[in-house]
Motif scaffolding. Structure first.
Motif, short mmCIF file in Angstrom:
data_model
loop_
_atom_site.label_atom_id
_atom_site.label_comp_id
_atom_site.label_asym_id
_atom_site.label_seq_id
_atom_site.Cartn_x
_atom_site.Cartn_y
_atom_site.Cartn_z
N GLY A 174 0.82 -1.20 0.00
CA GLY A 174 0.00 0.00 0.00
C GLY A 174 0.86 1.25 0.00
N ALA A 175 0.26 2.38 0.35
CA ALA A 175 0.94 3.68 0.32
C ALA A 175 1.02 4.27 1.72
CB ALA A 175 0.21 4.64 -0.61
N LEU A 176 2.25 4.60 2.14
CA LEU A 176 2.47 5.29 3.41
C LEU A 176 2.51 6.78 3.12
CD1 LEU A 176 3.22 5.41 6.42
CD2 LEU A 176 5.60 5.03 5.76
N LEU A 177 1.49 7.50 3.58
CA LEU A 177 1.34 8.91 3.26
C LEU A 177 1.80 9.77 4.43
CD1 LEU A 177 -1.37 7.26 2.06
CD2 LEU A 177 -1.69 9.47 0.98
N ARG A 178 2.67 10.72 4.12
CA ARG A 178 3.10 11.71 5.10
C ARG A 178 3.00 13.09 4.46
NH1 ARG A 178 8.21 10.62 8.49
NH2 ARG A 178 6.84 11.34 10.15
N GLU A 179 3.15 14.13 5.27
CA GLU A 179 2.95 15.49 4.77
C GLU A 179 3.91 15.83 3.64
OE1 GLU A 179 3.07 20.09 6.46
OE2 GLU A 179 3.06 18.41 7.84
N ARG A 180 5.15 15.33 3.71
CA ARG A 180 6.17 15.72 2.73
C ARG A 180 6.46 14.63 1.70
NH1 ARG A 180 11.31 18.69 4.76
NH2 ARG A 180 11.12 19.49 2.64
N GLY A 181 5.59 13.63 1.60
CA GLY A 181 5.81 12.64 0.57
C GLY A 181 5.10 11.34 0.86
N THR A 182 5.20 10.42 -0.11
CA THR A 182 4.52 9.13 -0.02
C THR A 182 5.48 8.02 -0.42
OG1 THR A 182 2.41 10.15 -0.61
CG2 THR A 182 2.56 7.78 -0.86
N LEU A 183 5.46 6.93 0.35
CA LEU A 183 6.23 5.74 0.03
C LEU A 183 5.25 4.62 -0.33
CD1 LEU A 183 8.34 7.41 1.68
CD2 LEU A 183 9.25 5.25 2.50
N PHE A 184 5.52 3.95 -1.46
CA PHE A 184 4.69 2.84 -1.90
C PHE A 184 5.39 1.53 -1.57
CE2 PHE A 184 3.27 6.45 -4.30
CZ PHE A 184 1.90 6.27 -4.42
N LEU A 185 4.67 0.63 -0.91
CA LEU A 185 5.23 -0.64 -0.48
C LEU A 185 4.57 -1.81 -1.20
CD1 LEU A 185 5.69 1.42 1.98
CD2 LEU A 185 5.93 -0.62 3.37
N GLU A 186 5.36 -2.83 -1.41
CA GLU A 186 4.85 -4.09 -1.96
C GLU A 186 5.49 -5.22 -1.17
OE1 GLU A 186 5.61 -6.31 -6.09
OE2 GLU A 186 4.42 -4.46 -6.31
N ASN A 187 4.67 -5.97 -0.46
CA ASN A 187 5.17 -7.03 0.42
C ASN A 187 6.22 -6.51 1.40
OD1 ASN A 187 3.52 -9.03 -0.79
ND2 ASN A 187 5.01 -9.28 -2.44
#
Length: 265
Positions: free
Chosen positions: A27-40
């Protein structure tokens, strides 16, 4: 026998990211200064408004024609396979795409995971339209983020440089300026910040911050200093005797310290 004390483990840059990695979440880890997309549990993409995106790194900073990028987005964006389309259509080599993509991940993650970037939220199942290029362990992203913070302060510990306009200074007689530095200085007009310069040059934002701090350490750009704090209003409460009897500072010593600091700049 001498006991060896092991260093304390470094604090997690993002406890939520650490937990999601352990859960092998997608899924997507959303923070104020950006987003990290994770897979497994592994980071497959990252983006931040503070950094040039993969498109800028590939077109402005790389050799990909903007038309080829637009074609890939139009043809494969809805299928979330833009990266695969770029390689399969002959737009660019897979290795070149991987290098630029890794640079984009670490660059955006540095800002997304910065202290004080607000609360974190996780959107399970969310994916990015770029598609999977290469995944990176979350621990490696955290470790690199921490290393970059330390590197900036080791080069020149003045964070105001990162958000202030870059103001060039003339080189000293005989001072060496590299080709990379000359390109950056040529575009530093006293208005553009490091982030603006990163977009103009098509370079990762962190690398531009590092370049600017190195230039400041070399005296080739101005270092902005925090304004002096406003003096506290006078209090009517009398000072305790031990405060009133505090000795005055050694003015001569302070002057010698100031002169030594100025000589080292």
């Amino acid at each position: 026998m001498t006991a060896h004390v092991l260093p304390a483990p470094a604090a997690a840059v993002s406890p939520l990211l650490t937990r999601l990695a352990a859960e092998r979440a997608t899924g997507a880890l959303l923070r104020e200064r950006g987003t990290l997309f994770l897979e497994n549990g592994r980071v497959v993409h990252a983006e931040s408004p503070a950094t040039p995106g993969l498109d800028v790194l590939l077109t402005t900073g790389g050799g990909l024609a903007p038309e080829r990028w637009n074609e890939a987005v139009n043809q494969a964006g809805a299928r979330r396979q833009v990266a695969r389309f770029l390689v399969d259509s002959g737009g660019m080599a897979g290795g070149e795409l991987e290098i630029c993509h890794l640079a984009a991940i670490f660059d955006a993650a540095f800002f997304a995971l910065s202290p004080g970037s607000g609360p974190s939220r996780f959107r399970r199942g969310a994916t990015h339209w770029i598609g999977t290029v290469r995944s990176v362990p979350a621990a490696a992203v955290e470790r690199e983020t921490r290393r970059r913070r330390e590197l900036l302060d080791a080069v020149w510990p003045y964070p105001l440089l990162d958000t202030s306009p870059v103001v060039p200074r003339a080189a000293a007689p005989g001072q060496t300026v590299t080709a990379r530095q000359r390109i950056l200085l040529a575009r530093a007009d006293g208005v553009r910040t490091p982030a603006h310069l990163a977009w103009v040059l098509g370079r990762p934002a962190f690398h531009t911050l590092l370049d600017v701090r190195r230039l400041a350490a070399a005296g080739l750009v101005e270092t902005p200093y925090a304004p002096a704090a406003e003096p506290e209003p006078a209090s009517d409460t009398p000072l305790p005797d031990w405060m009133a009897q505090t000795q005055s500072p050694d003015v001569a010593l302070l002057r010698r310290l100031r002169d030594a600091l100025e000589a080292s700049l």
